[in-house]
Enzyme design. Structure first.
Site, PDB file in Angstrom:
ATOM      1  N   TRP A  19       0.854  -1.193   0.000  1.00 24.71           N
ATOM      2  CA  TRP A  19       0.000   0.000   0.000  1.00 24.71           C
ATOM      3  C   TRP A  19       0.889   1.241   0.000  1.00 24.71           C
ATOM      4  O   TRP A  19       1.802   1.337   0.815  1.00 24.71           O
ATOM      5  CB  TRP A  19      -0.885  -0.010   1.245  1.00 24.71           C
ATOM      6  CG  TRP A  19      -2.039   0.939   1.148  1.00 24.71           C
ATOM      7  CD1 TRP A  19      -1.982   2.291   1.248  1.00 24.71           C
ATOM      8  CD2 TRP A  19      -3.408   0.610   0.933  1.00 24.71           C
ATOM      9  NE1 TRP A  19      -3.231   2.839   1.103  1.00 24.71           N
ATOM     10  CE2 TRP A  19      -4.133   1.828   0.908  1.00 24.71           C
ATOM     11  CE3 TRP A  19      -4.105  -0.595   0.759  1.00 24.71           C
ATOM     12  CZ2 TRP A  19      -5.513   1.873   0.721  1.00 24.71           C
ATOM     13  CZ3 TRP A  19      -5.471  -0.543   0.568  1.00 24.71           C
ATOM     14  CH2 TRP A  19      -6.159   0.672   0.546  1.00 24.71           C
ATOM     15  N   HIS A  49      -0.858  -5.325   6.819  1.00 24.66           N
ATOM     16  CA  HIS A  49      -1.824  -5.293   5.725  1.00 24.66           C
ATOM     17  C   HIS A  49      -1.172  -5.522   4.358  1.00 24.66           C
ATOM     18  O   HIS A  49      -1.775  -5.251   3.324  1.00 24.66           O
ATOM     19  CB  HIS A  49      -2.590  -3.966   5.732  1.00 24.66           C
ATOM     20  CG  HIS A  49      -3.386  -3.781   6.987  1.00 24.66           C
ATOM     21  ND1 HIS A  49      -4.623  -4.330   7.172  1.00 24.66           N
ATOM     22  CD2 HIS A  49      -3.075  -3.149   8.139  1.00 24.66           C
ATOM     23  CE1 HIS A  49      -5.060  -4.023   8.385  1.00 24.66           C
ATOM     24  NE2 HIS A  49      -4.135  -3.307   8.987  1.00 24.66           N
ATOM     25  N   ASP A  55      -8.185  -8.366   8.354  1.00 22.89           N
ATOM     26  CA  ASP A  55      -8.400  -7.102   9.049  1.00 22.89           C
ATOM     27  C   ASP A  55      -9.053  -7.387  10.400  1.00 22.89           C
ATOM     28  O   ASP A  55     -10.050  -8.121  10.463  1.00 22.89           O
ATOM     29  CB  ASP A  55      -9.357  -6.199   8.257  1.00 22.89           C
ATOM     30  CG  ASP A  55      -8.675  -5.438   7.143  1.00 22.89           C
ATOM     31  OD1 ASP A  55      -7.451  -5.571   6.982  1.00 22.89           O
ATOM     32  OD2 ASP A  55      -9.384  -4.704   6.420  1.00 22.89           O
ATOM     33  N   HIS A  59      -8.776  -2.093  13.160  1.00 22.68           N
ATOM     34  CA  HIS A  59      -8.143  -1.413  12.030  1.00 22.68           C
ATOM     35  C   HIS A  59      -8.867  -0.114  11.685  1.00 22.68           C
ATOM     36  O   HIS A  59      -8.234   0.879  11.319  1.00 22.68           O
ATOM     37  CB  HIS A  59      -8.129  -2.360  10.832  1.00 22.68           C
ATOM     38  CG  HIS A  59      -7.523  -1.822   9.580  1.00 22.68           C
ATOM     39  ND1 HIS A  59      -6.330  -1.127   9.550  1.00 22.68           N
ATOM     40  CD2 HIS A  59      -7.961  -1.884   8.287  1.00 22.68           C
ATOM     41  CE1 HIS A  59      -6.055  -0.779   8.308  1.00 22.68           C
ATOM     42  NE2 HIS A  59      -7.024  -1.218   7.525  1.00 22.68           N
ATOM     43  N   GLU A 172      -8.333  -9.968   2.965  1.00 19.92           N
ATOM     44  CA  GLU A 172      -8.028  -9.257   1.718  1.00 19.92           C
ATOM     45  C   GLU A 172      -6.778  -9.832   1.060  1.00 19.92           C
ATOM     46  O   GLU A 172      -5.944 -10.457   1.705  1.00 19.92           O
ATOM     47  CB  GLU A 172      -7.846  -7.763   2.004  1.00 19.92           C
ATOM     48  CG  GLU A 172      -9.135  -7.117   2.503  1.00 19.92           C
ATOM     49  CD  GLU A 172      -8.955  -5.750   3.135  1.00 19.92           C
ATOM     50  OE1 GLU A 172      -9.919  -4.969   3.123  1.00 19.92           O
ATOM     51  OE2 GLU A 172      -7.850  -5.466   3.661  1.00 19.92           O
TER      52      GLU A 172
END
Length: 208
Positions: A19, A49, A55, A59, A172
């Site tokens: 990210w 992450h 998650d 978070h 995710e």
């Protein structure tokens, strides 16, 4: 012949997509066998992450549970993979077409190919109404094959909050490109990290 477990988690490497602005994954050999006289010892740094991860509600909610406070049974058991490839926004209307009665864990295949090393610039998103729909069906875990259930630039995180309000937990960055729709056993255990807002998981499935 017994059906085999299939790994659907992203492999960690120093090239894995991260990210933007978050802590990149880095592994190195801190001490070699030659240095210690007996063993190699590695170390790594990462955001929780990065890669395939769970998650925790903490978070996005300061008053919600952290990862080690969640029941491990959430992440072990029967799951269903459905193919929504090419659908840009996924909610009640899109999922009503699938037979989900009795499903507890739902994995959404949204991409024909996932790039592990390149962080995406655009992803499918979950609509806010998906939380209530999944709860009505008895689904308490949803997994997606991209980095977030919300748009990458969204700060309000409506899907995250809607899922949590309706008792649905989140995984995710799964790798589902080679997985056929159907029913599976799933094991995707997060690490027991005290106070953490998430955790990497090693996700595996076996057809049933």
């Amino acid at each position: 012949m017994e059906k085999r477990w299939v790994d659907i988690s992203q492999p960690f490497s120093n090239k894995i997509g991260t990210w933007p602005g978050d802590t990149p994954f880095q592994f190195e050999l801190a001490y070699s066998k030659e240095q210690t006289g007996s063993v190699n010892i590695g170390r790594f740094t990462t955001s929780v992450h990065t890669g395939t991860h769970a998650d925790a509600p903490f978070h996005f909610d300061n008053n919600a549970p952290t990862i080690e406070q969640l029941d491990v049974n959430i992440y072990i058991g029967h799951a269903k993979v459905v193919d929504v490839t090419g659908v840009e926004s996924i909610g009640r209307e899109e999922l009503q077409a699938f037979e989900l009665d009795g499903v507890e864990r739902l994995l959404l295949k949204t991409a024909k190919k996932n790039s592990v090393e390149q962080f995406p610039t655009q992803i499918p998103v979950l609509k806010e109404n998906i939380g209530a729909f999944l709860q009505e069906k008895g689904i308490f875990l949803i997994g997606v094959d991209h980095p977030s259930v919300d748009a990458l630039d969204n700060k309000d995180l409506p899907a995250h909050h809607a899922l949590y309000r309706h008792g649905v937990h989140i995984i995710e960055n799964l790798l589902l490109q080679d997985v056929a729709p159907g029913n599976y056993e799933l094991i995707a255990l997060p690490l027991k990290i005290q106070g953490a807002d998430g955790s990497p998981v090693r996700a595996v499935i076996r057809a049933i």
